[in-house]
Design a protein around this motif. Structure first.
Motif, mmCIF file in Angstrom:
data_model
loop_
_atom_site.group_PDB
_atom_site.id
_atom_site.type_symbol
_atom_site.label_atom_id
_atom_site.label_comp_id
_atom_site.label_asym_id
_atom_site.label_seq_id
_atom_site.Cartn_x
_atom_site.Cartn_y
_atom_site.Cartn_z
ATOM 1 N N ILE A 1 50.631 39.630 47.295
ATOM 2 C CA ILE A 1 50.440 40.526 46.154
ATOM 3 C C ILE A 1 49.512 39.909 45.117
ATOM 4 C CG2 ILE A 1 52.491 39.797 44.857
ATOM 5 C CD1 ILE A 1 51.033 43.389 45.120
ATOM 6 N N GLU A 2 49.505 38.601 44.992
ATOM 7 C CA GLU A 2 48.610 37.964 44.019
ATOM 8 C C GLU A 2 47.156 38.212 44.393
ATOM 9 O OE1 GLU A 2 47.948 33.793 41.596
ATOM 10 O OE2 GLU A 2 49.785 34.099 42.744
ATOM 11 N N ALA A 3 46.800 38.050 45.663
ATOM 12 C CA ALA A 3 45.429 38.317 46.117
ATOM 13 C C ALA A 3 45.064 39.781 45.900
ATOM 14 C CB ALA A 3 45.274 37.942 47.586
ATOM 15 N N GLN A 4 46.022 40.675 46.161
ATOM 16 C CA GLN A 4 45.753 42.101 45.957
ATOM 17 C C GLN A 4 45.560 42.432 44.478
ATOM 18 O OE1 GLN A 4 47.584 45.237 48.190
ATOM 19 N NE2 GLN A 4 48.454 43.766 49.643
ATOM 20 N N CYS A 5 46.343 41.821 43.609
ATOM 21 C CA CYS A 5 46.194 42.057 42.171
ATOM 22 C C CYS A 5 44.814 41.630 41.687
ATOM 23 C CB CYS A 5 47.270 41.317 41.380
ATOM 24 S SG CYS A 5 48.918 42.045 41.495
ATOM 25 N N HIS A 6 44.396 40.427 42.058
ATOM 26 C CA HIS A 6 43.068 39.959 41.645
ATOM 27 C C HIS A 6 41.993 40.918 42.137
ATOM 28 C CE1 HIS A 6 44.290 36.195 39.851
ATOM 29 N NE2 HIS A 6 44.914 35.801 40.955
ATOM 30 N N SER A 7 42.118 41.384 43.362
ATOM 31 C CA SER A 7 41.113 42.267 43.949
ATOM 32 C C SER A 7 41.103 43.635 43.278
ATOM 33 C CB SER A 7 41.357 42.400 45.452
ATOM 34 O OG SER A 7 40.315 43.152 46.039
ATOM 35 N N VAL A 8 42.265 44.209 43.008
ATOM 36 C CA VAL A 8 42.300 45.527 42.379
ATOM 37 C C VAL A 8 41.782 45.453 40.941
ATOM 38 C CG1 VAL A 8 44.689 45.555 41.504
ATOM 39 C CG2 VAL A 8 43.621 47.668 42.225
ATOM 40 N N PHE A 9 42.093 44.391 40.229
ATOM 41 C CA PHE A 9 41.568 44.231 38.870
ATOM 42 C C PHE A 9 40.043 44.108 38.912
ATOM 43 C CE2 PHE A 9 45.779 42.161 37.287
ATOM 44 C CZ PHE A 9 46.366 43.407 37.156
ATOM 45 N N ARG A 10 39.521 43.378 39.889
ATOM 46 C CA ARG A 10 38.068 43.233 40.053
ATOM 47 C C ARG A 10 37.428 44.602 40.334
ATOM 48 N NH1 ARG A 10 38.190 39.173 43.200
ATOM 49 N NH2 ARG A 10 38.515 40.343 45.104
ATOM 50 N N ASN A 11 38.045 45.389 41.209
ATOM 51 C CA ASN A 11 37.497 46.705 41.537
ATOM 52 C C ASN A 11 37.493 47.640 40.332
ATOM 53 O OD1 ASN A 11 36.910 46.020 44.191
ATOM 54 N ND2 ASN A 11 38.854 46.791 44.976
ATOM 55 N N VAL A 12 38.553 47.595 39.527
ATOM 56 C CA VAL A 12 38.595 48.398 38.305
ATOM 57 C C VAL A 12 37.465 47.970 37.379
ATOM 58 C CG1 VAL A 12 39.914 48.832 36.176
ATOM 59 C CG2 VAL A 12 41.045 48.994 38.414
ATOM 60 N N ARG A 13 37.281 46.678 37.239
ATOM 61 C CA ARG A 13 36.205 46.164 36.370
ATOM 62 C C ARG A 13 34.839 46.647 36.852
ATOM 63 N NH1 ARG A 13 36.453 41.724 32.794
ATOM 64 N NH2 ARG A 13 38.401 41.113 33.785
ATOM 65 N N TYR A 14 34.603 46.627 38.164
ATOM 66 C CA TYR A 14 33.335 47.120 38.711
ATOM 67 C C TYR A 14 33.077 48.556 38.268
ATOM 68 C CZ TYR A 14 33.094 43.279 42.195
ATOM 69 O OH TYR A 14 33.008 42.072 42.832
ATOM 70 N N ILE A 15 34.069 49.413 38.424
ATOM 71 C CA ILE A 15 33.899 50.833 38.080
ATOM 72 C C ILE A 15 33.660 50.995 36.587
ATOM 73 C CG2 ILE A 15 35.010 53.096 38.043
ATOM 74 C CD1 ILE A 15 36.547 52.115 40.628
ATOM 75 N N LEU A 16 34.447 50.310 35.778
ATOM 76 C CA LEU A 16 34.280 50.401 34.332
ATOM 77 C C LEU A 16 32.875 49.988 33.907
ATOM 78 C CD1 LEU A 16 37.650 48.801 33.170
ATOM 79 C CD2 LEU A 16 37.009 51.219 32.953
#
Length: 141
Positions: free
Chosen positions: A60-75
């Motif tokens: 879940i830690e790897a997934q959290c980092h990745s999902v936060f990164r993806n949100v940042r990309y879109i923003l």
């Protein structure tokens, strides 16, 4: 710039259905659900699948980092930024096991300007992931 605009990121993972990454309406940016997948591949950081494509194990830690990164990309591609998030709905598939880790990482990522947040446990997500975020941010003046 139009008062209503569709945003499709070149860095975030491709949507799994017919929807944009985000839609701008006035000075608000509404993101579709964002998961931890990587663009251009079916790879999900921290996930191991069995022969049938079901989750055998995940980090879940790897997934959290990745999902936060993806949100940042879109923003960023939409002209907004991480610190302009105002509301986040988080979907977890295993609240008991994953919430403590996710909550710790949330506190690190949002220590200076935390948005409003709702966290829900759900049975499953459309792809073999354990977390998805639905976000609203401000954009423009």
């Amino acid at each position: 710039m139009s008062q209503e605009e569709r945003i499709d990121s070149k860095r975030a993972p491709e949507p799994v259905g017919l929807y944009p990454h985000a839609r701008r309406v006035g000075n608000l940016l509404f993101l579709s659900g964002v998961g931890p997948r990587e663009r251009g591949t079916k790879k999900i950081p921290g996930v191991e699948l069995d022969a049938q494509g079901n989750i055998a194990s995940y980090d879940i830690e790897a997934q959290c980092h990745s999902v936060f990164r993806n949100v940042r990309y879109i923003l960023e591609e939409a002209g907004s930024s991480w610190d302009r998030l105002v509301d986040v709905t988080v979907y977890l598939t295993n609240m008991k096991a994953d919430f403590p880790i996710y909550n710790r990482l949330w506190a690190e990522y949002f220590k200076d300007n935390p948005p409003c947040r709702t966290t829900l446990e759900i049975n499953a997500l459309p792809t073999p992931i354990a977390i998805e975020l639905k976000c609203i941010a401000t954009i423009g003046d």
